[in-house]
Design a protein around this motif. Structure first.
Motif, PDB file in Angstrom:
ATOM      1  N   ILE A 190      48.658  34.617  42.806  1.00  0.00           N
ATOM      2  CA  ILE A 190      47.998  35.748  42.160  1.00  0.00           C
ATOM      3  C   ILE A 190      47.445  36.656  43.252  1.00  0.00           C
ATOM      4  N   ILE A 191      47.628  37.962  43.080  1.00  0.00           N
ATOM      5  CA  ILE A 191      47.065  38.935  44.017  1.00  0.00           C
ATOM      6  C   ILE A 191      46.218  39.924  43.228  1.00  0.00           C
ATOM      7  N   CYS A 192      44.964  40.064  43.627  1.00  0.00           N
ATOM      8  CA  CYS A 192      44.055  41.042  43.027  1.00  0.00           C
ATOM      9  C   CYS A 192      43.990  42.244  43.966  1.00  0.00           C
ATOM     10  N   ALA A 193      44.174  43.430  43.427  1.00  0.00           N
ATOM     11  CA  ALA A 193      44.241  44.632  44.247  1.00  0.00           C
ATOM     12  C   ALA A 193      42.930  44.950  44.944  1.00  0.00           C
ATOM     13  N   LEU A 236      37.288  37.490  34.631  1.00  0.00           N
ATOM     14  CA  LEU A 236      38.290  38.096  33.753  1.00  0.00           C
ATOM     15  C   LEU A 236      39.614  37.357  33.858  1.00  0.00           C
ATOM     16  N   LEU A 237      40.020  37.040  35.083  1.00  0.00           N
ATOM     17  CA  LEU A 237      41.273  36.326  35.307  1.00  0.00           C
ATOM     18  C   LEU A 237      41.240  34.944  34.660  1.00  0.00           C
ATOM     19  N   LEU A 238      40.158  34.203  34.879  1.00  0.00           N
ATOM     20  CA  LEU A 238      40.043  32.863  34.313  1.00  0.00           C
ATOM     21  C   LEU A 238      39.967  32.894  32.796  1.00  0.00           C
ATOM     22  N   ARG A 239      39.215  33.843  32.264  1.00  0.00           N
ATOM     23  CA  ARG A 239      39.089  33.952  30.808  1.00  0.00           C
ATOM     24  C   ARG A 239      40.439  34.247  30.166  1.00  0.00           C
ATOM     25  N   SER A 275      53.521  37.564  28.417  1.00  0.00           N
ATOM     26  CA  SER A 275      53.776  38.967  28.711  1.00  0.00           C
ATOM     27  C   SER A 275      52.568  39.834  28.393  1.00  0.00           C
ATOM     28  N   ALA A 276      51.914  39.559  27.249  1.00  0.00           N
ATOM     29  CA  ALA A 276      50.727  40.325  26.864  1.00  0.00           C
ATOM     30  C   ALA A 276      49.595  40.111  27.866  1.00  0.00           C
ATOM     31  N   ALA A 277      49.389  38.851  28.272  1.00  0.00           N
ATOM     32  CA  ALA A 277      48.316  38.540  29.219  1.00  0.00           C
ATOM     33  C   ALA A 277      48.598  39.151  30.595  1.00  0.00           C
TER      34      ALA A 277
END
Length: 270
Positions: A184-187, A196-199, A55-57
């Protein structure tokens, strides 16, 4: 569904604790030791720490315009070894991002193998790959059950047969390019969001694995100490509280790391 799964896991852990308590009583004849073992066992935080971390991520990524489809998506992403780009993702307007080679190097350092997936018959695929710093060109992914496809994150751009409402986005499918819905959808179609997503996915996986180690270790040490009579019922309650606090604090550290990263990025930008 996620809550039902957590409840089942919680019941299984309590059943394990009861079995150990019975074994302790049968082996020692001491009801206090068996009761203390139950007090020392802390399954609740152990079970719920994972959804708390997810939830935090997910909240952190949503704030950056990145949406995930299910609670298991980020953990699945953390296991991906290849990252395959369509030409629409690499050059959405026909122009390559100027920092694409640096981005590919960063992805490699994060353990990902970049791949370009141009349409069949594309004449400038080699040129696009060279401009992006990608060395592996494939016309299509192998079947969905192939090990390469299973471990591949498939990045589709805004020009890859998307509706008007889905333009200027990155659509990421995990494990198979045949899936109809993006995981996953990036705006934004800016590829710089990918590190950032992978990290975040790797940090989440690390916290989940750490919590598993902490949870099992603390619980079984507590049971052992209760079995040999070192822990009193009061000590068992304290052990329970300490185990819970350790797991929850480790989970919260994911959020703190993200806050620090945000402040650091802001200060660097300034």
């Amino acid at each position: 569904m996620h809550s039902i799964s957590n409840n089942k896991a919680l019941l299984k852990l309590y059943a394990v604790a009861l079995v150990f308590a019975v074994l302790i009583y049968c082996g020692t004849g001491d009801l206090i030791r068996a009761f203390t073992a139950l007090l020392a066992f802390s399954p609740y935080a152990f079970v719920h720490a994972k959804p708390m971390a997810v939830s935090a991520a997910a909240g952190w990524l949503t704030a950056h315009g990145i949406r995930i489809r299910t609670s298991a998506t980020l953990e699945q992403l953390s296991h991906m070894e290849n990252i395959a780009f369509t030409t629409g993702a690499i050059a959405p307007t026909g122009t390559m991002q100027t920092d694409a080679p640096q981005l590919m190097d960063k992805l490699r350092r994060m353990g990902m193998h970049p791949v370009l997936l141009p349409p069949i018959g594309t004449s400038d695929a080699a040129q696009l790959a060279a401009q992006a710093g990608i060395r592996d060109i494939r016309t299509a992914l192998p079947p969905s059950n192939d090990p390469f496809a299973v471990s591949t994150a498939y990045i589709q751009g805004s020009t890859d047969n998307r509706s008007a409402s889905e333009k200027a986005c990155l659509h990421i499918v995990l494990g198979s390019s045949a899936a109809s819905d993006a995981d996953i959808i990036c705006a934004s179609d800016d590829l710089s969001q990918l590190p950032l997503l992978l990290r975040t996915a790797h940090q989440l996986r690390q916290k989940i694995e750490q919590n598993a180690i902490f949870g099992y270790t603390m619980n079984f040490i507590g049971i052992g100490l209760a079995a040999v009579g070192i822990l009193s019922p009061f000590g068992g309650a304290l052990w329970h509280a300490a185990s819970t606090a350790l797991i929850l604090l480790n989970t919260e550290s994911l959020h703190l790391a993200q806050v620090y990263e945000k402040k650091f990025a802001f200060s660097k930008a300034v």
